[in-house]
Design an enzyme around this catalytic site. Sequence first.
Site, PDB file in Angstrom:
ATOM      1  N   ASP A 115       7.667   3.258  55.809  1.00 13.89           N
ATOM      2  CA  ASP A 115       8.122   4.375  56.635  1.00 13.89           C
ATOM      3  C   ASP A 115       8.127   5.706  55.875  1.00 13.89           C
ATOM      4  O   ASP A 115       8.531   6.727  56.422  1.00 13.89           O
ATOM      5  CB  ASP A 115       9.505   4.090  57.250  1.00 13.89           C
ATOM      6  CG  ASP A 115      10.500   3.537  56.268  1.00 13.89           C
ATOM      7  OD1 ASP A 115      10.178   3.464  55.059  1.00 13.89           O
ATOM      8  OD2 ASP A 115      11.613   3.167  56.698  1.00 13.89           O
TER       9      ASP A 115
ATOM     10  N   HIS B 124      19.244  -2.670  52.717  1.00 16.78           N
ATOM     11  CA  HIS B 124      20.521  -2.042  53.107  1.00 16.78           C
ATOM     12  C   HIS B 124      21.688  -3.044  53.100  1.00 16.78           C
ATOM     13  O   HIS B 124      22.830  -2.648  53.301  1.00 16.78           O
ATOM     14  CB  HIS B 124      20.424  -1.439  54.514  1.00 16.78           C
ATOM     15  CG  HIS B 124      19.441  -0.312  54.628  1.00 16.78           C
ATOM     16  ND1 HIS B 124      19.452   0.777  53.785  1.00 16.78           N
ATOM     17  CD2 HIS B 124      18.395  -0.112  55.484  1.00 16.78           C
ATOM     18  CE1 HIS B 124      18.462   1.601  54.121  1.00 16.78           C
ATOM     19  NE2 HIS B 124      17.803   1.083  55.133  1.00 16.78           N
TER      20      HIS B 124
HETATM   21 ZN    ZN Z   1      13.290   2.461  55.884  1.00 15.81          ZN
END
Ligand code: ZN
Length: 354
Positions: free
Chosen positions: A257, A131
């Site tokens: 995830d 990110h």
């Molecule tokens: Zn993630």
Amino acid sequence: MNSVGVVYNNNHELHDYILKGFPSPENPARLKKILQHFMDNSVLEKNSCRILSPVNASVEDILRVHTSEYFSFVQSRSLSGGGWLGNDTYLCEGSFDVLLQAVGSVLEAGKAVVTGQCDHALALIRPPGHHASADKHSGFCILNNAAILARYLQHLYSCQKIAIVNIDAHASDGTQNIFYADPSVLCISVHQDPSGFYPFKGFIREMGSIPALGYTLNMEMPQEAGNSEYAIFFEEIGLKVLEQFGPDLVILECGFDSYYKEKLAKLNLTIDGYYDSVSRICSRWHTIVLLEGGYHDDLGMLADVVLQALAGNRYTKDEIDQVSLMASRQSSCRRTFQSKLKELKILLSPHWEL
Ligand SMILES: [Zn+2]
């Protein structure tokens, strides 16, 4: 059996933060769980892994991607004690050293593959990176590990074309930003639909900009999508685009995830799905796998299965009852998936033969 290099940043525990009495989900227990599982099950020995030593990245390595203003901010903020940065991201006093070693570990993994010391490599590092943009931290990420590795391999080892594939549940928005106008790096991200879901970017229509239109590829997976949807995506789009692009190697941003037990996301990959996704890539290209997110208790088992896929080992079949998992999936998921897949194919058709 393929030879696989494995590296982890052994100072990662210094990157830790308590906010209002609660630890961040991105905390040292994540990597500790993986390393404990590896030790308890002799995972590295069973796969005849080559253990690589972590070293610190140089400032020069990092500044191929990040701005010097941002890097100076990270350094001074960390060394002065750190704190909460916003955007779900923290720094503490030890973070700067951890970051240098995390990036350095990733570069060692890349070097080992590109110089032929091993076929593939796995870098178990934290904090994650996908990110982070050139001048911005976000979502637990401070420095963009995959992007720094791509630039390092292009600069020092004359790699011409690199593909970065993200299978974390969250879109790889930072990596995408860095290479949005660069056709030498193909960015493919398969993630949960970002409508109302972090990072609220990574929609199908985000496809890169001239001269790299079509070199950013986002697949929005509907909630509940799992093994079969990932397999169809790779079969019908992902692998076809990768083959036409012809990368020197693939960097896999591997978040755990997208797993069905993850509470921070709503996807349904199982052990089989991770094994299959990694195998499809590493059976065709030299692959460097980087740990991204994943916050549940089965991280060790998943890292184990990724390593087995890289090594080319067969593994014990997933104990999860696939039939019941399929049955629990709403049929609306498959319909939405098919329409997203179709939309992506149409948008990509001027750029790739599908
Ligand atoms: Zn993630």
